[in-house]
Design a protein around this motif. Structure first.
Motif, mmCIF file in Angstrom:
data_model
loop_
_atom_site.group_PDB
_atom_site.id
_atom_site.type_symbol
_atom_site.label_atom_id
_atom_site.label_comp_id
_atom_site.label_asym_id
_atom_site.label_seq_id
_atom_site.Cartn_x
_atom_site.Cartn_y
_atom_site.Cartn_z
ATOM 1 N N GLU A 66 99.677 43.102 46.576
ATOM 2 C CA GLU A 66 99.353 44.103 45.879
ATOM 3 C C GLU A 66 97.989 43.738 45.285
ATOM 4 O O GLU A 66 97.381 44.665 44.813
ATOM 5 N N LEU A 67 97.786 42.581 44.701
ATOM 6 C CA LEU A 67 96.691 42.186 44.060
ATOM 7 C C LEU A 67 95.187 42.294 44.683
ATOM 8 O O LEU A 67 94.330 42.876 44.366
ATOM 9 N N ALA A 68 95.513 42.268 46.188
ATOM 10 C CA ALA A 68 94.447 42.266 47.095
ATOM 11 C C ALA A 68 93.923 43.802 47.191
ATOM 12 O O ALA A 68 92.797 44.111 47.025
ATOM 13 N N ALA A 69 95.080 44.578 47.389
ATOM 14 C CA ALA A 69 94.929 45.959 47.589
ATOM 15 C C ALA A 69 94.247 46.624 46.047
ATOM 16 O O ALA A 69 93.052 47.256 46.190
ATOM 17 N N LEU A 70 94.744 46.081 45.143
ATOM 18 C CA LEU A 70 93.975 46.675 43.509
ATOM 19 C C LEU A 70 92.808 46.151 43.379
ATOM 20 O O LEU A 70 91.986 46.812 42.947
ATOM 21 N N GLY A 71 92.546 44.757 44.001
ATOM 22 C CA GLY A 71 91.226 44.142 43.820
ATOM 23 C C GLY A 71 90.131 45.033 44.682
ATOM 24 O O GLY A 71 89.098 45.330 44.098
ATOM 25 N N ALA A 72 90.444 45.554 45.870
ATOM 26 C CA ALA A 72 89.616 46.319 46.637
ATOM 27 C C ALA A 72 89.459 47.638 46.103
ATOM 28 O O ALA A 72 88.249 48.119 45.861
ATOM 29 N N PHE A 73 90.487 48.200 45.524
ATOM 30 C CA PHE A 73 90.296 49.564 44.676
ATOM 31 C C PHE A 73 89.531 49.108 43.659
ATOM 32 O O PHE A 73 88.523 50.327 43.113
ATOM 33 N N ALA A 74 89.684 48.265 42.775
ATOM 34 C CA ALA A 74 88.809 48.006 41.675
ATOM 35 C C ALA A 74 87.346 47.986 41.815
ATOM 36 O O ALA A 74 86.441 48.402 41.080
ATOM 37 N N VAL A 75 87.035 47.262 43.171
ATOM 38 C CA VAL A 75 85.562 47.138 43.522
ATOM 39 C C VAL A 75 84.757 48.340 43.513
ATOM 40 O O VAL A 75 83.794 48.560 43.260
ATOM 41 N N VAL A 76 85.761 49.384 44.329
ATOM 42 C CA VAL A 76 85.288 50.597 44.641
ATOM 43 C C VAL A 76 85.168 51.371 43.432
ATOM 44 O O VAL A 76 84.154 52.188 42.938
ATOM 45 N N CYS A 78 85.344 50.647 40.075
ATOM 46 C CA CYS A 78 84.794 49.961 38.841
ATOM 47 C C CYS A 78 83.341 49.756 38.943
ATOM 48 O O CYS A 78 82.730 49.252 38.113
ATOM 49 N N PHE A 79 82.974 49.404 40.358
ATOM 50 C CA PHE A 79 81.629 49.004 40.500
ATOM 51 C C PHE A 79 80.995 50.117 41.519
ATOM 52 O O PHE A 79 79.856 50.500 40.882
ATOM 53 N N LEU A 80 81.144 50.394 42.471
ATOM 54 C CA LEU A 80 80.569 51.229 43.298
ATOM 55 C C LEU A 80 80.445 52.689 42.761
ATOM 56 O O LEU A 80 79.363 53.416 42.950
ATOM 57 N N VAL A 81 81.604 53.275 42.433
ATOM 58 C CA VAL A 81 81.688 54.724 42.018
ATOM 59 C C VAL A 81 80.627 54.797 40.765
ATOM 60 O O VAL A 81 79.836 55.710 40.607
ATOM 61 N N PRO A 82 80.527 53.774 39.897
ATOM 62 C CA PRO A 82 79.679 54.121 38.716
ATOM 63 C C PRO A 82 78.050 53.943 39.100
ATOM 64 O O PRO A 82 77.469 54.660 38.807
ATOM 65 N N LYS A 83 77.803 52.962 40.245
ATOM 66 C CA LYS A 83 76.522 52.835 40.778
ATOM 67 C C LYS A 83 76.225 54.213 41.356
ATOM 68 O O LYS A 83 75.080 54.648 41.427
ATOM 69 N N ILE A 84 76.920 54.623 42.092
ATOM 70 C CA ILE A 84 76.713 55.965 43.030
ATOM 71 C C ILE A 84 76.555 57.076 41.751
ATOM 72 O O ILE A 84 75.453 58.008 41.942
ATOM 73 N N TRP A 99 74.089 52.553 48.106
ATOM 74 C CA TRP A 99 75.229 52.358 47.704
ATOM 75 C C TRP A 99 76.521 52.971 48.427
ATOM 76 O O TRP A 99 77.437 52.468 48.865
ATOM 77 N N MET A 100 76.066 54.197 49.099
ATOM 78 C CA MET A 100 76.878 54.929 49.832
ATOM 79 C C MET A 100 77.155 53.948 51.157
ATOM 80 O O MET A 100 78.121 54.018 51.669
ATOM 81 N N ARG A 101 75.842 53.704 51.723
ATOM 82 C CA ARG A 101 75.927 52.848 52.963
ATOM 83 C C ARG A 101 76.787 51.410 52.724
ATOM 84 O O ARG A 101 77.383 50.837 53.560
ATOM 85 N N LEU A 102 76.971 50.855 51.550
ATOM 86 C CA LEU A 102 77.880 49.841 51.210
ATOM 87 C C LEU A 102 79.215 50.464 51.190
ATOM 88 O O LEU A 102 80.287 49.618 51.648
ATOM 89 N N LEU A 103 79.401 51.346 50.571
ATOM 90 C CA LEU A 103 80.778 51.973 50.106
ATOM 91 C C LEU A 103 81.475 52.094 51.359
ATOM 92 O O LEU A 103 82.921 51.819 51.516
ATOM 93 N N VAL A 104 81.109 52.819 52.362
ATOM 94 C CA VAL A 104 81.879 53.349 53.520
ATOM 95 C C VAL A 104 82.326 52.133 54.328
ATOM 96 O O VAL A 104 83.560 52.135 54.603
#
Length: 214
Positions: A66-76, A78-84, A99-104
């Motif tokens: 569960e922590l791994a799943a939420l960690g992956a979601f948090a990276v997207v 809380c970090f990538l979405v604001p950057k985009i 940033w999109m090239r990193l997100l996908v």
């Protein structure tokens, strides 16, 4: 080789190669040549093999899946979405694209990771990762973008650098559609590939290190 050590080595290679690729070409919108494109895929391959080498039982303690799943979601989220969003608000297309090239690829790897931690075999993680990256590279999102906007399909795909470097020239409409179709067919073949093929691949990778010590 000890499975934990092998996983640690693969993870280190994934992080180091990703750092090198990002420093060299992270903010570049253009893909200059085929070798640049292939080099940018190296971290993805190492990350995929890291995920495939994981043992689900390593994560059975506590709430690690569960922590791994939420960690992956948090990276997207809380970090990538604001950057985009920031790049879009600044009208910085190159930064937005970077940033999109990193997100996908990160989304593809997150799906593979969740499958592996959920008990799926290594073959399943590899299928999802490698088929997913082929769908990404196919250019189907460029086609969908035009169709969803109600635009006619462009005669010249001069913005699709990854297709240009592969073909050696700017793709015409028919060439682009064939390029997409071929990638999707290869992705489908990867999904349909029998487990024994992936088992051989994994066994071959595991045997390399001991073979060198003989």
């Amino acid at each position: 080789m000890n499975p934990a050590v092998r996983t640690a080595i693969l993870a280190t290679l994934a992080v180091v190669s990703a750092g090198i690729v990002w420093q060299v070409s992270g903010r570049e919108h253009d893909v200059d040549n085929l070798w640049t494109l292939l080099a940018s895929l190296v971290p993805f391959v190492f990350a995929t093999e890291t995920i495939a080498s994981l043992r689900p039982q390593w994560f059975w303690r506590g709430r690690l899946p569960e922590l791994a799943a939420l960690g992956a979601f948090a990276v997207v989220f809380c970090f990538l979405v604001p950057k985009i969003f920031a790049a879009a608000m600044d009208n910085d297309l190159e930064r937005h694209y970077a940033w999109m090239r990193l997100l996908v690829p990160l989304l593809i790897l997150s799906l593979a990771l969740m499958l592996r931690l959920g008990g799926a075999p290594p073959a399943t993680a590899r299928r999802v990762s490698y088929a997913g990256i082929l769908v990404m590279l196919s250019g189907i999102e460029d086609l969908a973008f035009q169709l969803l906007r109600g635009d006619p399909i462009a005669e010249r795909w001069d913005w699709a650098d990854h297709i240009t470097v592969f073909l050696g020239h700017i793709a015409g409409r028919t060439e682009a559609l064939v390029f997409i179709a071929v990638h999707l067919l290869i992705a489908a073949a990867i999904i349909a590939a029998p487990d024994r093929l992936w088992h051989r691949l994994g066994a071959g990778l595991r045997r390399r290190a001991p073979a060198r010590r003989r």
